[in-house]
Design a protein around this motif. Structure first.
Motif, PDB file in Angstrom:
ATOM      1  N   PHE A 194      11.466  -4.646 -10.177  1.00  0.00           N
ATOM      2  CA  PHE A 194      11.933  -5.835  -9.450  1.00  0.00           C
ATOM      3  C   PHE A 194      11.522  -7.134 -10.149  1.00  0.00           C
ATOM      4  O   PHE A 194      11.544  -8.203  -9.529  1.00  0.00           O
ATOM      5  CB  PHE A 194      11.394  -5.804  -8.020  1.00  0.00           C
ATOM      6  CG  PHE A 194      11.968  -4.696  -7.183  1.00  0.00           C
ATOM      7  CD1 PHE A 194      13.255  -4.764  -6.700  1.00  0.00           C
ATOM      8  CD2 PHE A 194      11.221  -3.557  -6.906  1.00  0.00           C
ATOM      9  CE1 PHE A 194      13.793  -3.742  -5.928  1.00  0.00           C
ATOM     10  CE2 PHE A 194      11.745  -2.522  -6.137  1.00  0.00           C
ATOM     11  CZ  PHE A 194      13.046  -2.610  -5.661  1.00  0.00           C
ATOM     12  N   ASP A 195      11.134  -7.024 -11.419  1.00  0.00           N
ATOM     13  CA  ASP A 195      10.824  -8.198 -12.244  1.00  0.00           C
ATOM     14  C   ASP A 195       9.784  -9.105 -11.597  1.00  0.00           C
ATOM     15  O   ASP A 195       9.854 -10.339 -11.715  1.00  0.00           O
ATOM     16  CB  ASP A 195      12.088  -9.020 -12.521  1.00  0.00           C
ATOM     17  CG  ASP A 195      13.117  -8.243 -13.343  1.00  0.00           C
ATOM     18  OD1 ASP A 195      12.694  -7.501 -14.247  1.00  0.00           O
ATOM     19  OD2 ASP A 195      14.321  -8.362 -13.066  1.00  0.00           O
ATOM     20  N   GLY A 196       8.839  -8.492 -10.922  1.00  0.00           N
ATOM     21  CA  GLY A 196       7.781  -9.285 -10.312  1.00  0.00           C
ATOM     22  C   GLY A 196       8.204 -10.078  -9.090  1.00  0.00           C
ATOM     23  O   GLY A 196       7.436 -10.909  -8.586  1.00  0.00           O
ATOM     24  N   LYS A 197       9.416  -9.858  -8.588  1.00  0.00           N
ATOM     25  CA  LYS A 197       9.906 -10.614  -7.433  1.00  0.00           C
ATOM     26  C   LYS A 197       9.354 -10.088  -6.117  1.00  0.00           C
ATOM     27  O   LYS A 197       9.555 -10.697  -5.057  1.00  0.00           O
ATOM     28  CB  LYS A 197      11.429 -10.576  -7.406  1.00  0.00           C
ATOM     29  CG  LYS A 197      12.071 -11.271  -8.609  1.00  0.00           C
ATOM     30  CD  LYS A 197      13.587 -11.134  -8.582  1.00  0.00           C
ATOM     31  CE  LYS A 197      14.209 -11.791  -9.806  1.00  0.00           C
ATOM     32  NZ  LYS A 197      15.700 -11.626  -9.840  1.00  0.00           N
ATOM     33  N   VAL A 198       8.704  -8.937  -6.164  1.00  0.00           N
ATOM     34  CA  VAL A 198       8.051  -8.397  -4.974  1.00  0.00           C
ATOM     35  C   VAL A 198       6.558  -8.310  -5.241  1.00  0.00           C
ATOM     36  O   VAL A 198       6.121  -8.103  -6.375  1.00  0.00           O
ATOM     37  CB  VAL A 198       8.617  -7.009  -4.601  1.00  0.00           C
ATOM     38  CG1 VAL A 198      10.075  -7.108  -4.231  1.00  0.00           C
ATOM     39  CG2 VAL A 198       8.418  -6.021  -5.741  1.00  0.00           C
ATOM     40  N   ASP A 199       5.779  -8.506  -4.199  1.00  0.00           N
ATOM     41  CA  ASP A 199       4.323  -8.497  -4.318  1.00  0.00           C
ATOM     42  C   ASP A 199       3.815  -7.103  -3.977  1.00  0.00           C
ATOM     43  O   ASP A 199       3.758  -6.732  -2.799  1.00  0.00           O
ATOM     44  CB  ASP A 199       3.717  -9.539  -3.384  1.00  0.00           C
ATOM     45  CG  ASP A 199       2.203  -9.619  -3.528  1.00  0.00           C
ATOM     46  OD1 ASP A 199       1.687  -9.159  -4.575  1.00  0.00           O
ATOM     47  OD2 ASP A 199       1.549 -10.131  -2.606  1.00  0.00           O
ATOM     48  N   LEU A 200       3.488  -6.323  -5.019  1.00  0.00           N
ATOM     49  CA  LEU A 200       2.992  -4.961  -4.820  1.00  0.00           C
ATOM     50  C   LEU A 200       1.636  -4.814  -5.493  1.00  0.00           C
ATOM     51  O   LEU A 200       1.508  -4.974  -6.710  1.00  0.00           O
ATOM     52  CB  LEU A 200       3.969  -3.936  -5.404  1.00  0.00           C
ATOM     53  CG  LEU A 200       5.333  -3.808  -4.725  1.00  0.00           C
ATOM     54  CD1 LEU A 200       6.198  -2.802  -5.473  1.00  0.00           C
ATOM     55  CD2 LEU A 200       5.178  -3.385  -3.266  1.00  0.00           C
ATOM     56  N   ASN A 201       0.642  -4.570  -4.703  1.00  0.00           N
ATOM     57  CA  ASN A 201      -0.717  -4.347  -5.199  1.00  0.00           C
ATOM     58  C   ASN A 201      -1.205  -3.016  -4.661  1.00  0.00           C
ATOM     59  O   ASN A 201      -1.159  -2.784  -3.444  1.00  0.00           O
ATOM     60  CB  ASN A 201      -1.635  -5.481  -4.752  1.00  0.00           C
ATOM     61  CG  ASN A 201      -3.087  -5.260  -5.177  1.00  0.00           C
ATOM     62  OD1 ASN A 201      -3.829  -4.556  -4.507  1.00  0.00           O
ATOM     63  ND2 ASN A 201      -3.455  -5.877  -6.297  1.00  0.00           N
ATOM     64  N   PHE A 202      -1.643  -2.142  -5.556  1.00  0.00           N
ATOM     65  CA  PHE A 202      -2.003  -0.785  -5.149  1.00  0.00           C
ATOM     66  C   PHE A 202      -3.061  -0.786  -4.051  1.00  0.00           C
ATOM     67  O   PHE A 202      -2.908  -0.117  -3.021  1.00  0.00           O
ATOM     68  CB  PHE A 202      -2.493   0.006  -6.361  1.00  0.00           C
ATOM     69  CG  PHE A 202      -3.050   1.363  -6.023  1.00  0.00           C
ATOM     70  CD1 PHE A 202      -2.221   2.379  -5.591  1.00  0.00           C
ATOM     71  CD2 PHE A 202      -4.410   1.619  -6.119  1.00  0.00           C
ATOM     72  CE1 PHE A 202      -2.726   3.635  -5.269  1.00  0.00           C
ATOM     73  CE2 PHE A 202      -4.928   2.864  -5.800  1.00  0.00           C
ATOM     74  CZ  PHE A 202      -4.092   3.872  -5.367  1.00  0.00           C
ATOM     75  N   MET A 203      -4.140  -1.531  -4.239  1.00  0.00           N
ATOM     76  CA  MET A 203      -5.228  -1.521  -3.263  1.00  0.00           C
ATOM     77  C   MET A 203      -4.755  -2.036  -1.905  1.00  0.00           C
ATOM     78  O   MET A 203      -5.074  -1.455  -0.859  1.00  0.00           O
ATOM     79  CB  MET A 203      -6.385  -2.374  -3.775  1.00  0.00           C
ATOM     80  CG  MET A 203      -7.001  -1.864  -5.071  1.00  0.00           C
ATOM     81  SD  MET A 203      -7.859  -0.282  -4.863  1.00  0.00           S
ATOM     82  CE  MET A 203      -9.265  -0.780  -3.886  1.00  0.00           C
ATOM     83  N   ASP A 204      -3.995  -3.122  -1.941  1.00  0.00           N
ATOM     84  CA  ASP A 204      -3.507  -3.678  -0.671  1.00  0.00           C
ATOM     85  C   ASP A 204      -2.565  -2.699   0.028  1.00  0.00           C
ATOM     86  O   ASP A 204      -2.620  -2.545   1.265  1.00  0.00           O
ATOM     87  CB  ASP A 204      -2.775  -4.997  -0.931  1.00  0.00           C
ATOM     88  CG  ASP A 204      -3.717  -6.106  -1.391  1.00  0.00           C
ATOM     89  OD1 ASP A 204      -4.939  -5.958  -1.187  1.00  0.00           O
ATOM     90  OD2 ASP A 204      -3.229  -7.097  -1.959  1.00  0.00           O
ATOM     91  N   LEU A 205      -1.702  -2.049  -0.751  1.00  0.00           N
ATOM     92  CA  LEU A 205      -0.778  -1.084  -0.158  1.00  0.00           C
ATOM     93  C   LEU A 205      -1.522   0.053   0.522  1.00  0.00           C
ATOM     94  O   LEU A 205      -1.184   0.445   1.649  1.00  0.00           O
ATOM     95  CB  LEU A 205       0.148  -0.525  -1.234  1.00  0.00           C
ATOM     96  CG  LEU A 205       1.387  -1.328  -1.593  1.00  0.00           C
ATOM     97  CD1 LEU A 205       2.082  -0.692  -2.797  1.00  0.00           C
ATOM     98  CD2 LEU A 205       2.346  -1.416  -0.412  1.00  0.00           C
ATOM     99  N   VAL A 206      -2.507   0.609  -0.172  1.00  0.00           N
ATOM    100  CA  VAL A 206      -3.264   1.725   0.392  1.00  0.00           C
ATOM    101  C   VAL A 206      -3.954   1.308   1.684  1.00  0.00           C
ATOM    102  O   VAL A 206      -3.935   2.036   2.688  1.00  0.00           O
ATOM    103  CB  VAL A 206      -4.283   2.251  -0.639  1.00  0.00           C
ATOM    104  CG1 VAL A 206      -5.234   3.243   0.022  1.00  0.00           C
ATOM    105  CG2 VAL A 206      -3.575   2.912  -1.806  1.00  0.00           C
ATOM    106  N   ASN A 207      -4.555   0.123   1.677  1.00  0.00           N
ATOM    107  CA  ASN A 207      -5.228  -0.349   2.892  1.00  0.00           C
ATOM    108  C   ASN A 207      -4.230  -0.568   4.024  1.00  0.00           C
ATOM    109  O   ASN A 207      -4.530  -0.271   5.190  1.00  0.00           O
ATOM    110  CB  ASN A 207      -5.990  -1.640   2.593  1.00  0.00           C
ATOM    111  CG  ASN A 207      -7.243  -1.385   1.768  1.00  0.00           C
ATOM    112  OD1 ASN A 207      -7.916  -0.375   1.943  1.00  0.00           O
ATOM    113  ND2 ASN A 207      -7.551  -2.307   0.865  1.00  0.00           N
TER     114      ASN A 207
END
Length: 471
Positions: free
Chosen positions: A430-443
């Motif tokens: 998504f060319d950085g247009k979405v905010d995806l962070n592994f740690m935040d997602l898991v939490n």
């Protein structure tokens, strides 16, 4: 492993990498792991058994007994080379748990399935595998241990040729030759497609039945718990049995359902992984499972000095698995860059610097060989027109994703790093247009606060990755 146990990091059983490097149990190529079974094994009777078995199949053989040579230790089996006086060599394969106190119906069924499946493939395909001269799935036999008697496969492990010291041009030619032979061999397994997953079953005469039976698995989480929670240094495998699988999703999810997870972060990891697994497409036909080699990695392919395939070894655990990780997938050594916990590439390797561990290909080289292998499989598929097997042209391409999701499900050691890699790759989509962070997602998954838009982004991103040809 069978012939070669060169590197745990090149095999599916990846547990050794977390162990203390000075742990006494890891010395001498796993020799201490086999102390108990080798103490029970009657080597004199093994030699006599091999002689009698050979005499029964070769009436002209004079019955001389072979010499039992020095053991070759693998992860879960030990090989005893048998050298006959006329130069013929066999191998006796003995399971690590092949003593009365450890041997059970699950392991007995696995050994029988392995031996009978190998015999079936020897009869009905041209796949170069060892010949099975005889086997026993019980400890109640002359040598006091379960065993399989196999022909010896000449050649050297592909690793030695793949990273050989020939000229770069020759090495590339040898690699291409090996991949071509491997593709031609592996696609033949497509003949054995089923509507369920598990072990193939056979009647008392060794003939394949129409039923798919329960399957044996290694419980990696239980082995880690034994070491790090219960402080038990034992290295013997912990096996569990599953019923036959009705769907590919059930197959992928089985390891995740073995142990209840209550800790927030690991629970969030499992929920994220389950979401990604749910995106794996199922083939449209009615037989979504196929027979596959159980450890499709570089140490199990024996080749000549110039890359011609001589034999495929280590069929321990051979089973019917989802097509997406089956006979048409990429070989394991071509997908290592998506398993960061195991991938140890350094640019110095391309300059001839000897690594401390195993040699690795660069990400660029792996992409090149994946594209090449996909084309080789497509060419080999032409043979299926006469075998009434409909191939799915997408399987090989998608297997970069599906195989690493399967590893993440099976092996807790690799799980977090693989999922982090997936999240990073989805963000790139998504060319950085979405905010995806592994740690935040898991939490967020752990606290059940992940929103629908994020879930849809993850699904859409993985579907795009599954459809890409340039990974």
């Amino acid at each position: 492993m069978t012939h070669d146990n060169k590197s745990e990091s090149h095999s599916s059983p990846r547990l050794a990498s977390l162990r203390d490097s000075e742990d006494e149990d890891e010395k001498n190529d796993n020799a201490e792991l086999f102390t108990e079974v080798l103490a029970r094994l009657d080597k004199d009777s093994l030699s006599k058994l091999a002689a009698v078995t050979r005499q029964q199949s070769e009436l002209e053989y004079d019955g001389q007994s072979p010499i039992v040579e020095r053991p070759i230790y693998g992860s879960y089996n030990v090989l005893l080379p048998l050298a006959f006086p006329d130069g013929i060599r066999w191998l006796a394969k003995i399971p690590v748990n092949g003593t009365p106190i450890h041997w059970d119906a699950v392991s007995s069924g696995a050994l029988s399935a392995e031996a009978n499946t190998m015999r079936l493939l020897k009869r009905e395909t041209t796949i170069p595998i060892p010949y099975v001269f005889g086997f026993s799935a019980t400890t109640d036999n002359p040598i006091c241990c379960p065993y399989i008697l196999l022909s010896f496969i000449p050649g050297k492990p592909l690793y030695e040729v793949w990273f050989g010291d020939s000229s770069p041009e020759d090495v590339e030619q040898y690699r291409i030759r090996a991949l071509q032979d491997i593709a031609s061999a592996m696609v033949q397994l497509k003949t054995f497609s089923f509507d369920k997953g598990g072990f193939m079953t056979f009647d008392s005469n060794g003939n394949m039945t129409s039923e798919i039976g329960p399957m044996r698995h290694i419980d990696h989480q239980a082995m880690l718990d034994r070491w790090f929670i219960h402080k038990d240094p034992a290295d013997d495998p912990i096996y569990v049995e599953s019923p036959a699988f009705d769907s590919p999703h059930d197959y992928f999810m089985f390891p995740l359902r073995l142990h209840e997870e209550t800790r927030p972060f690991p629970k969030g990891v499992l929920l994220l992984l389950e979401l990604l697994i749910s995106c794996i497409p199922v083939p449209p036909d009615t037989q979504p499972f196929v027979l596959a080699h159980p450890d499709y990695d570089i140490q199990n392919f024996m080749v000549s000095d110039t890359g011609e395939l001589q034999g495929i070894i280590d069929w321990d655990g051979v089973s019917v698995v989802p097509c997406s990780i089956g006979s048409e997938r990429y070989p394991g050594w071509l997908t290592r860059d998506w398993d960061p916990a195991m991938y140890g590439y350094d640019e110095s390797m391309d300059k001839g610097v000897e690594p401390d561990g195993v040699q690795e290909d660069s990400p660029k080289a792996l992409k090149f060989y994946r594209a090449l292998y996909k084309d080789l499989v497509s060419k080999a598929r032409e043979n299926w027109r006469s075998l009434n097997a409909e191939p799915d042209e997408n399987i090989t391409r998608m297997s970069l994703i599906t195989e690493n999701l399967a590893i993440a499900a099976e092996d807790p050691q690799c799980r977090n790093d693989i999922l982090r890699k997936f999240i990073e790759e989805i963000a790139v989509v998504f060319d950085g247009k979405v905010d995806l962070n592994f740690m935040d997602l898991v939490n967020d998954f752990a606290s059940e606060t992940v929103n629908d838009d994020t879930i849809q982004t993850l699904k859409s991103g993985l579907e795009i990755l599954l459809g890409r040809d340039d990974l």
